[in-house]
Design a protein around this motif. Structure first.
Motif, PDB file in Angstrom:
ATOM      1  N   TYR A 180       3.643  12.159   5.660  1.00  0.00           N
ATOM      2  CA  TYR A 180       4.453  11.679   6.795  1.00  0.00           C
ATOM      3  C   TYR A 180       5.548  12.697   7.134  1.00  0.00           C
ATOM      4  O   TYR A 180       5.740  13.061   8.296  1.00  0.00           O
ATOM      5  N   LEU A 181       6.255  13.184   6.093  1.00  0.00           N
ATOM      6  CA  LEU A 181       7.328  14.163   6.342  1.00  0.00           C
ATOM      7  C   LEU A 181       6.764  15.454   6.933  1.00  0.00           C
ATOM      8  O   LEU A 181       7.357  16.045   7.850  1.00  0.00           O
ATOM      9  N   ASP A 182       5.605  15.884   6.435  1.00  0.00           N
ATOM     10  CA  ASP A 182       4.970  17.097   6.978  1.00  0.00           C
ATOM     11  C   ASP A 182       4.613  16.903   8.447  1.00  0.00           C
ATOM     12  O   ASP A 182       4.770  17.811   9.268  1.00  0.00           O
ATOM     13  N   TRP A 183       4.107  15.722   8.756  1.00  0.00           N
ATOM     14  CA  TRP A 183       3.704  15.420  10.139  1.00  0.00           C
ATOM     15  C   TRP A 183       4.923  15.438  11.072  1.00  0.00           C
ATOM     16  O   TRP A 183       4.878  16.008  12.168  1.00  0.00           O
ATOM     17  N   LEU A 184       6.037  14.825  10.620  1.00  0.00           N
ATOM     18  CA  LEU A 184       7.256  14.869  11.440  1.00  0.00           C
ATOM     19  C   LEU A 184       7.712  16.312  11.653  1.00  0.00           C
ATOM     20  O   LEU A 184       8.045  16.710  12.777  1.00  0.00           O
ATOM     21  N   ALA A 185       7.707  17.082  10.560  1.00  0.00           N
ATOM     22  CA  ALA A 185       8.201  18.463  10.658  1.00  0.00           C
ATOM     23  C   ALA A 185       7.326  19.289  11.587  1.00  0.00           C
ATOM     24  O   ALA A 185       7.827  20.093  12.390  1.00  0.00           O
ATOM     25  N   ALA A 186       6.013  19.078  11.512  1.00  0.00           N
ATOM     26  CA  ALA A 186       5.095  19.860  12.353  1.00  0.00           C
ATOM     27  C   ALA A 186       5.346  19.594  13.828  1.00  0.00           C
ATOM     28  O   ALA A 186       5.146  20.469  14.680  1.00  0.00           O
ATOM     29  N   ASN A 187       5.809  18.376  14.142  1.00  0.00           N
ATOM     30  CA  ASN A 187       6.036  18.011  15.542  1.00  0.00           C
ATOM     31  C   ASN A 187       7.490  18.177  15.977  1.00  0.00           C
ATOM     32  O   ASN A 187       7.820  17.917  17.134  1.00  0.00           O
ATOM     33  N   GLY A 188       8.370  18.560  15.040  1.00  0.00           N
ATOM     34  CA  GLY A 188       9.785  18.645  15.387  1.00  0.00           C
ATOM     35  C   GLY A 188      10.390  17.278  15.674  1.00  0.00           C
ATOM     36  O   GLY A 188      11.352  17.154  16.430  1.00  0.00           O
ATOM     37  N   ASP A 189       9.841  16.234  15.041  1.00  0.00           N
ATOM     38  CA  ASP A 189      10.340  14.871  15.269  1.00  0.00           C
ATOM     39  C   ASP A 189      11.410  14.528  14.242  1.00  0.00           C
ATOM     40  O   ASP A 189      11.225  14.758  13.046  1.00  0.00           O
ATOM     41  N   ARG A 190      12.516  13.933  14.734  1.00  0.00           N
ATOM     42  CA  ARG A 190      13.603  13.546  13.832  1.00  0.00           C
ATOM     43  C   ARG A 190      14.046  12.121  14.149  1.00  0.00           C
ATOM     44  O   ARG A 190      15.174  11.905  14.598  1.00  0.00           O
ATOM     45  N   PRO A 191      13.143  11.139  13.989  1.00  0.00           N
ATOM     46  CA  PRO A 191      13.506   9.784  14.394  1.00  0.00           C
ATOM     47  C   PRO A 191      14.690   9.258  13.591  1.00  0.00           C
ATOM     48  O   PRO A 191      14.836   9.565  12.416  1.00  0.00           O
ATOM     49  N   GLN A 192      15.529   8.480  14.265  1.00  0.00           N
ATOM     50  CA  GLN A 192      16.702   7.889  13.622  1.00  0.00           C
ATOM     51  C   GLN A 192      16.387   6.450  13.212  1.00  0.00           C
ATOM     52  O   GLN A 192      15.604   5.769  13.882  1.00  0.00           O
ATOM     53  N   PRO A 193      17.024   5.960  12.151  1.00  0.00           N
ATOM     54  CA  PRO A 193      16.896   4.536  11.828  1.00  0.00           C
ATOM     55  C   PRO A 193      17.516   3.697  12.949  1.00  0.00           C
ATOM     56  O   PRO A 193      18.464   4.133  13.610  1.00  0.00           O
ATOM     57  N   VAL A 194      16.991   2.509  13.149  1.00  0.00           N
ATOM     58  CA  VAL A 194      17.513   1.678  14.240  1.00  0.00           C
ATOM     59  C   VAL A 194      18.997   1.381  14.023  1.00  0.00           C
ATOM     60  O   VAL A 194      19.769   1.287  14.991  1.00  0.00           O
ATOM     61  N   GLN A 195      19.415   1.286  12.748  1.00  0.00           N
ATOM     62  CA  GLN A 195      20.837   1.026  12.473  1.00  0.00           C
ATOM     63  C   GLN A 195      21.710   2.156  13.015  1.00  0.00           C
ATOM     64  O   GLN A 195      22.808   1.928  13.528  1.00  0.00           O
ATOM     65  N   THR A 196      21.230   3.398  12.871  1.00  0.00           N
ATOM     66  CA  THR A 196      22.008   4.552  13.364  1.00  0.00           C
ATOM     67  C   THR A 196      22.114   4.505  14.878  1.00  0.00           C
ATOM     68  O   THR A 196      23.185   4.744  15.454  1.00  0.00           O
ATOM     69  N   ILE A 197      21.011   4.190  15.537  1.00  0.00           N
ATOM     70  CA  ILE A 197      21.030   4.148  17.004  1.00  0.00           C
ATOM     71  C   ILE A 197      22.027   3.091  17.492  1.00  0.00           C
ATOM     72  O   ILE A 197      22.839   3.347  18.386  1.00  0.00           O
ATOM     73  N   LEU A 198      21.988   1.917  16.870  1.00  0.00           N
ATOM     74  CA  LEU A 198      22.919   0.851  17.274  1.00  0.00           C
ATOM     75  C   LEU A 198      24.365   1.276  17.021  1.00  0.00           C
ATOM     76  O   LEU A 198      25.246   1.059  17.864  1.00  0.00           O
ATOM     77  N   ARG A 199      24.601   1.922  15.888  1.00  0.00           N
ATOM     78  CA  ARG A 199      25.968   2.364  15.567  1.00  0.00           C
ATOM     79  C   ARG A 199      26.458   3.383  16.599  1.00  0.00           C
ATOM     80  O   ARG A 199      27.594   3.309  17.078  1.00  0.00           O
ATOM     81  N   LEU A 200      25.592   4.320  16.978  1.00  0.00           N
ATOM     82  CA  LEU A 200      26.006   5.351  17.947  1.00  0.00           C
ATOM     83  C   LEU A 200      26.282   4.721  19.310  1.00  0.00           C
ATOM     84  O   LEU A 200      27.219   5.110  20.011  1.00  0.00           O
ATOM     85  N   LEU A 201      25.466   3.756  19.703  1.00  0.00           N
ATOM     86  CA  LEU A 201      25.689   3.097  20.996  1.00  0.00           C
ATOM     87  C   LEU A 201      27.004   2.323  20.994  1.00  0.00           C
ATOM     88  O   LEU A 201      27.805   2.421  21.937  1.00  0.00           O
ATOM     89  N   GLU A 202      27.234   1.584  19.921  1.00  0.00           N
ATOM     90  CA  GLU A 202      28.464   0.785  19.866  1.00  0.00           C
ATOM     91  C   GLU A 202      29.694   1.700  19.807  1.00  0.00           C
ATOM     92  O   GLU A 202      30.703   1.421  20.453  1.00  0.00           O
ATOM     93  N   ALA A 203      29.594   2.804  19.073  1.00  0.00           N
ATOM     94  CA  ALA A 203      30.730   3.729  18.977  1.00  0.00           C
ATOM     95  C   ALA A 203      31.053   4.343  20.338  1.00  0.00           C
ATOM     96  O   ALA A 203      32.206   4.676  20.628  1.00  0.00           O
ATOM     97  N   ALA A 204      30.045   4.479  21.191  1.00  0.00           N
ATOM     98  CA  ALA A 204      30.279   5.061  22.523  1.00  0.00           C
ATOM     99  C   ALA A 204      30.832   4.023  23.500  1.00  0.00           C
ATOM    100  O   ALA A 204      31.242   4.382  24.610  1.00  0.00           O
ATOM    101  N   GLY A 205      30.803   2.754  23.128  1.00  0.00           N
ATOM    102  CA  GLY A 205      31.348   1.713  23.999  1.00  0.00           C
ATOM    103  C   GLY A 205      30.336   0.714  24.515  1.00  0.00           C
ATOM    104  O   GLY A 205      30.690  -0.229  25.227  1.00  0.00           O
TER     105      GLY A 205
END
Ligand SMILES: C[S@@+](CC[C@H](N)C(=O)[O-])C[C@H]1O[C@@H](n2cnc3c(N)ncnc32)[C@H](O)[C@@H]1O
Length: 226
Positions: A180-205
């Protein structure tokens, strides 16, 4: 085939098979389009608009919407120009990088911003900057809709995600964590955990919620307070 968005052959193949291997995409796009019906007249920014597939769906569904699409791939933008040519001044397309949105001359006071399967290319600090930029470009009460790949949080949990992805018919589905990690690296994918996305949205307002999470595919919505 590793993802190379600058390669016209890869761009054409992705465009022709955009639903393949991702059973959540059709359902999430259907929800997005229903949401867009309520969006008042105005600009919808499409971050990582690719070949204009989603832009065209929004333009067809929402009579008052205009699309400003940004993408870093000339190959994908070339397909988008062809697809959206008949919509005239309801569309504007710009070559630009989601990691440097400050350099993109996008409209402000937008009705909505959408990002479909594009933000997982960003590292967390770049994601944070993109979220802040988005907040500043939205009108009060404007929606930010993210449909994307989410991080599988750890090796310990991987086997559960493998089983789910197998049942969903996701492909490829590496059988183990290192694959899985090799597959992400090969595609340049860096998905974030949903918790991180929610935190970033809330921090922005934003007021933010995980609207629909299916394993490592999710739809997160944010709304700028009125
Ligand atoms: C999976 S495609 C999705 C395209 C479109 N949103 C859709 O759903 O049909 C991902 C798109 O993100 C674009 N992309 C990836 N990294 C980017 C970046 N750093 N800046 C701008 N666009 C990027 C790619 O060029 C590609 O068009």
């Amino acid at each position: 085939m590793a993802q190379n968005w600058q390669d016209p052959a890869f761009a054409g193949q992705w465009d022709a098979r955009h639903l393949a291997g991702n059973p959540a995409r059709a359902e999430h796009l259907a929800i997005l389009l229903s949401m867009m019906e309520e969006v008042p007249q105005g600009w919808v920014l499409d971050l990582g608009c690719g070949s204009g597939l989603v832009a065209q769906m929004v333009l067809d569904r929402s009579a008052g919407a205009r699309i400003f699409g940004v993408d870093s791939s000339a190959a994908m933008l070339g397909l988008a120009h062809e697809r959206l040519a008949s919509y005239g001044d309801r569309t504007r397309l710009a070559e630009g990088d989601l990691t440097a949105l400050d350099r993109v001359d996008a409209p402000s006071g937008c009705a909505a911003v959408i990002a479909v399967q594009s933000l997982h290319h960003l590292a967390e600090p770049q994601y944070q900057s993109a979220v802040r930029w988005t907040f500043e470009h939205l009108a009060p009460a404007g929606w930010f809709v993210i449909i994307d790949r989410l991080a599988i949080p750890s090796e310990t949990l991987y086997s559960a995600f493998y089983v789910l992805r197998e049942r969903q018919g996701q492909s490829p589905n590496p059988p183990d964590w290192s694959g899985y990690l090799d597959w992400l690296a090969a595609n340049g994918d860096r998905p974030q955990p949903v918790q991180t996305i929610l935190r970033l949205l809330e921090a922005a307002g934003f007021q933010a919620a995980a609207l629909d999470v299916r394993g490592d595919r999710g739809m997160v919505v944010g709304r700028r307070p009125a």
